[in-house]
Motif scaffolding. Structure first.
Motif, mmCIF file in Angstrom:
data_model
loop_
_atom_site.group_PDB
_atom_site.id
_atom_site.type_symbol
_atom_site.label_atom_id
_atom_site.label_comp_id
_atom_site.label_asym_id
_atom_site.label_seq_id
_atom_site.Cartn_x
_atom_site.Cartn_y
_atom_site.Cartn_z
ATOM 1 N N GLU A 1 40.398 16.401 -13.572
ATOM 2 C CA GLU A 1 39.220 17.276 -14.145
ATOM 3 C C GLU A 1 37.964 16.339 -14.609
ATOM 4 N N ALA A 2 38.612 15.414 -15.488
ATOM 5 C CA ALA A 2 37.666 14.349 -16.055
ATOM 6 C C ALA A 2 36.995 13.580 -15.137
ATOM 7 N N VAL A 3 37.707 13.001 -14.144
ATOM 8 C CA VAL A 3 37.026 12.276 -12.962
ATOM 9 C C VAL A 3 35.921 13.075 -12.109
ATOM 10 N N ALA A 4 36.427 14.147 -11.762
ATOM 11 C CA ALA A 4 35.649 15.171 -11.093
ATOM 12 C C ALA A 4 34.301 15.563 -11.886
ATOM 13 N N LEU A 5 34.600 15.789 -12.866
ATOM 14 C CA LEU A 5 33.254 16.128 -13.903
ATOM 15 C C LEU A 5 32.406 14.693 -13.954
ATOM 16 N N ALA A 6 32.994 13.655 -14.177
ATOM 17 C CA ALA A 6 32.302 12.408 -13.941
ATOM 18 C C ALA A 6 31.426 12.322 -12.911
ATOM 19 N N ASP B 1 23.093 14.917 -7.163
ATOM 20 C CA ASP B 1 23.195 15.156 -5.753
ATOM 21 C C ASP B 1 24.531 14.862 -5.310
ATOM 22 N N THR B 2 25.735 15.048 -6.359
ATOM 23 C CA THR B 2 27.033 14.572 -5.932
ATOM 24 C C THR B 2 27.871 15.837 -6.604
ATOM 25 N N PHE B 3 29.121 15.933 -5.974
ATOM 26 C CA PHE B 3 30.187 16.833 -6.848
ATOM 27 C C PHE B 3 31.572 16.341 -6.556
ATOM 28 N N GLY B 4 32.470 16.885 -7.128
ATOM 29 C CA GLY B 4 33.548 16.194 -7.530
ATOM 30 C C GLY B 4 34.748 16.283 -6.253
ATOM 31 N N ILE B 5 34.930 17.532 -5.947
ATOM 32 C CA ILE B 5 36.060 17.484 -5.151
ATOM 33 C C ILE B 5 35.881 18.486 -3.715
ATOM 34 N N ALA B 6 36.035 17.912 -2.524
ATOM 35 C CA ALA B 6 35.641 18.614 -1.245
ATOM 36 C C ALA B 6 36.343 19.889 -1.130
ATOM 37 N N LEU B 7 35.929 20.873 -0.656
ATOM 38 C CA LEU B 7 36.371 22.066 -0.230
ATOM 39 C C LEU B 7 35.780 22.676 0.983
ATOM 40 N N GLN C 1 43.267 29.936 -11.016
ATOM 41 C CA GLN C 1 42.423 30.234 -12.443
ATOM 42 C C GLN C 1 41.523 28.942 -12.586
ATOM 43 N N LYS C 2 42.439 27.801 -12.333
ATOM 44 C CA LYS C 2 41.826 26.414 -12.740
ATOM 45 C C LYS C 2 40.449 26.225 -11.859
ATOM 46 N N MET C 3 40.809 26.346 -10.511
ATOM 47 C CA MET C 3 39.837 26.261 -9.634
ATOM 48 C C MET C 3 38.495 27.123 -9.729
ATOM 49 N N SER C 4 38.624 28.136 -10.380
ATOM 50 C CA SER C 4 37.799 28.998 -10.659
ATOM 51 C C SER C 4 36.842 28.506 -11.832
ATOM 52 N N GLU C 5 37.543 27.909 -12.535
ATOM 53 C CA GLU C 5 36.735 26.970 -13.958
ATOM 54 C C GLU C 5 35.973 25.941 -13.210
ATOM 55 N N TRP C 6 36.590 25.367 -12.205
ATOM 56 C CA TRP C 6 36.112 24.083 -11.789
ATOM 57 C C TRP C 6 34.999 24.624 -10.909
ATOM 58 N N TYR C 7 35.113 25.507 -10.327
ATOM 59 C CA TYR C 7 33.757 26.173 -9.172
ATOM 60 C C TYR C 7 32.607 26.157 -10.613
ATOM 61 N N GLY C 8 32.883 26.978 -11.284
ATOM 62 C CA GLY C 8 31.864 27.045 -12.469
ATOM 63 C C GLY C 8 31.282 26.120 -12.888
ATOM 64 N N GLY D 1 30.762 23.156 -11.172
ATOM 65 C CA GLY D 1 30.166 22.457 -10.438
ATOM 66 C C GLY D 1 30.900 21.330 -9.755
ATOM 67 N N ILE D 2 32.345 21.236 -9.877
ATOM 68 C CA ILE D 2 33.006 20.399 -9.323
ATOM 69 C C ILE D 2 33.336 20.798 -7.768
ATOM 70 N N PHE D 3 33.294 21.894 -7.355
ATOM 71 C CA PHE D 3 33.249 22.252 -5.899
ATOM 72 C C PHE D 3 31.855 22.537 -5.476
ATOM 73 N N ASP D 4 31.359 22.157 -4.382
ATOM 74 C CA ASP D 4 30.197 22.508 -3.639
ATOM 75 C C ASP D 4 30.018 24.067 -3.775
ATOM 76 N N LYS D 5 28.760 24.662 -4.392
ATOM 77 C CA LYS D 5 28.761 25.963 -4.382
ATOM 78 C C LYS D 5 28.687 26.642 -2.979
ATOM 79 N N GLU D 6 28.419 25.876 -2.118
ATOM 80 C CA GLU D 6 28.093 26.226 -0.779
ATOM 81 C C GLU D 6 29.526 26.374 0.012
ATOM 82 N N PHE D 7 30.624 25.898 -0.338
ATOM 83 C CA PHE D 7 31.752 25.587 0.565
ATOM 84 C C PHE D 7 32.217 26.981 1.233
ATOM 85 N N ILE D 8 31.935 28.019 0.850
ATOM 86 C CA ILE D 8 32.250 29.279 1.277
ATOM 87 C C ILE D 8 31.611 29.263 2.889
ATOM 88 N N ALA D 9 30.785 28.631 3.100
ATOM 89 C CA ALA D 9 29.990 28.523 4.147
ATOM 90 C C ALA D 9 30.096 27.382 5.375
#
Length: 507
Positions: free
Chosen positions: A157-162, A175-181, A227-234, A236-244
């Protein structure tokens, strides 16, 4: 021995180069010369037409002696008494070397060929050790920010936020995010949730629970992970557009340098990371084991091994010949065999010059399930000074490429993929090896074909899983809806599937 053939694109090209290559090739000639077995092709069609053609032949009960089938076709054959029971024949005629190959697979592929404990097909062994999830990280981003690769969920989590907030690419832009999805949340082998679930002790297959098989995606560990992944989405660790985005679109993000971590597979060493390296030579994707959120090393699930099946007609006059042909593939194709012969195993551009040498013509194929791990171990041993490793054809080519890359990464960038695939450290197979050494593999409890209830309910249940998990991760639904989802999954066919699975497994 009669057979039928589905021609892949390469095989169709080979025929254009040498019009008699279907029967005048290393394999067919070898069967006759070394085994005294003459093979006759009853028909051949382009591979895209093979399944339909074979289904027609099955319906007409007009079959050759040996032929490639899907698991569903095998079930049909067994149910209708059309497939020969090979149990005793295999025990009698399989060579010690063939048995050694099955042992290296933990007999997983052979189990996939059994019905009620009897062997009704020979497996095209692929191996299941390779399919484990791997955490790939932009090492150059870690170095730029003075960070270490994470081994725990908190460190991840710390690395992804960095990677999101601290400008790891140094371009001064957000223009970067942490974990690809990707929108397909699991099963795409590049940017899915499988490794993330397994950090928390959750699994996408069937797990053992109170002596029975239970479906992994409805277990409490998945709820904790979501639950943790929902926190990460909020955050910005995941791309907000991953659902598309599908995996190919996420690969474009990886290539363009917009993401720093992805949970994928060993194949990512060949796609898309070399593309990222070509676009930006500083991009350095390296492999690490998945972290853990539980305080114990994460277990990675391994599933089925066989990538295909060879059924034998119940009316075959010489079924022992087919076991001998199966042995022959391992004898000539496996580089561990003293009789290994490269003129049976040519692929790529060389095969266009000598199409009769192509491996594709083998009637029965099967592989050493730990071939890739064997290559990695050989490369490591060679790099540590064991020149004898170069006597093995599999190891030699890869070791040469790794050695040349390490000697001059810039001049030999074309070998970057080999280096991160099987190199000594932080390669895909250094991770696979660590899972082996640390007893982190967990066998999926159910690896047989679809039950009738799966065929009936799986489409609905899969849609339910994808929609529920996506809405929880994006915050559209609260984590509490997971409990409702579990009940829905059970009532919409999941309970029936679970019952059928346990009945088949005898649990």
């Amino acid at each position: 021995i009669t057979t039928v053939v589905g021609l892949n694109d390469a095989m169709q090209q080979y025929i254009g180069v040498k019009d008699d290559v279907q029967t005048n090739n290393s394999w067919y000639n070898g069967y006759e010369k070394d085994l005294g077995i003459k093979v006759e092709n009853l028909w051949s069609v382009p591979g895209t037409q093979y399944e339909e053609k074979l289904n027609t032949q099955i319906s007409a009960d007009d079959l050759p002696d040996v032929f490639s089938v899907s698991q569903e076709q095998l079930k049909t054959l067994v149910d209708n008494g059309m497939a020969m029971d090979l149990t005793d024949l295999f025990e009698q005629y399989a060579t010690d070397f063939t048995i050694e190959m099955m042992e290296a697979d933990d007999y997983t592929a052979l189990e996939q060929c059994k019905v009620n404990g009897r062997l009704y097909a020979l497996p095209n062994v692929g191996g299941n050790h390779d399919g484990v999830p791997i955490m790939w990280i932009r090492q150059d981003w870690l170095d730029a920010l003075g960070l270490e690769a994470p081994t725990t969920m908190e460190e991840l989590e710390a690395v992804a936020l960095a990677f999101v907030n601290d400008d790891p690419d140094g371009n001064g832009q957000d223009d970067t995010f942490g974990i690809a999805l990707a929108k397909d949340l699991y099963g795409n082998a590049l940017c899915d949730m499988t490794g993330l679930f397994e950090m928390f002790g959750g699994h996408t297959g069937w797990v053992e629970q109170d002596g029975k098989a239970a479906f992994g995606l409805i277990q409490p560990e998945i709820k904790i992970a979501l639950q943790k992944m929902s926190e990460w989405y909020g955050q910005g660790i995941f791309d907000k557009e991953f659902i598309a985005k599908d995996s190919s679109q996420v690969a474009e993000d990886i290539t363009a340098g917009r993401v720093g971590i992805t949970f994928g597979s060993h194949g990512n060493a060949f796609w898309p990371f070399p593309d990222a390296k070509n676009l930006n030579p500083e991009a350095d994707w390296l492999a690490y084991p998945i972290p853990s959120a539980t305080g114990e090393l994460a277990k990675v699930m391994v599933g089925s091994s066989a990538s295909g099946f060879y059924a034998v007609n119940v009316n075959c006059e010489h079924p022992e010949a087919i076991i001998k042909m199966y042995n022959y593939f391992y004898q000539k194709d496996c580089a561990l065999s003293p009789d290994y012969d490269e003129t049976y195993h040519i692929t790529g551009s060389v095969a266009m010059e000598h199409p009769e040498w192509a491996m594709d013509w083998a009637v029965l194929k099967s592989f050493y399930p730990q071939q890739n791990l064997f290559i990695h171990k050989g490369v490591v041993a060679y790099m540590e000074g064991d020149d004898s490793q170069m006597e093995n054809a599999w190891v030699a080519q890869n070791a040469e490429q790794v050695e040349e890359y390490l000697a001059d990464p810039v001049a030999n960038q074309t070998y970057y993929s080999t280096y991160i695939w099987c190199g000594p450290e932080h390669s895909a197979f250094s991770v696979v090896e660590s899972y082996e050494e640390n007893d982190q593999r967990l066998q999926n409890q159910y690896i047989l074909g679809n039950t009738d209830s799966m065929a009936m309910y799986n489409v609905t249940l899969e849609q339910l899983i994808q929609e529920t998990f996506t809405k929880i991760v994006t915050g559209e639904n609260s984590i509490d809806t997971f409990d409702t989802f579990v009940e829905q999954w059970k009532s919409l066919g999941g309970d029936q599937i679970t019952q059928d699975v346990n009945d088949i497994l005898g649990k």
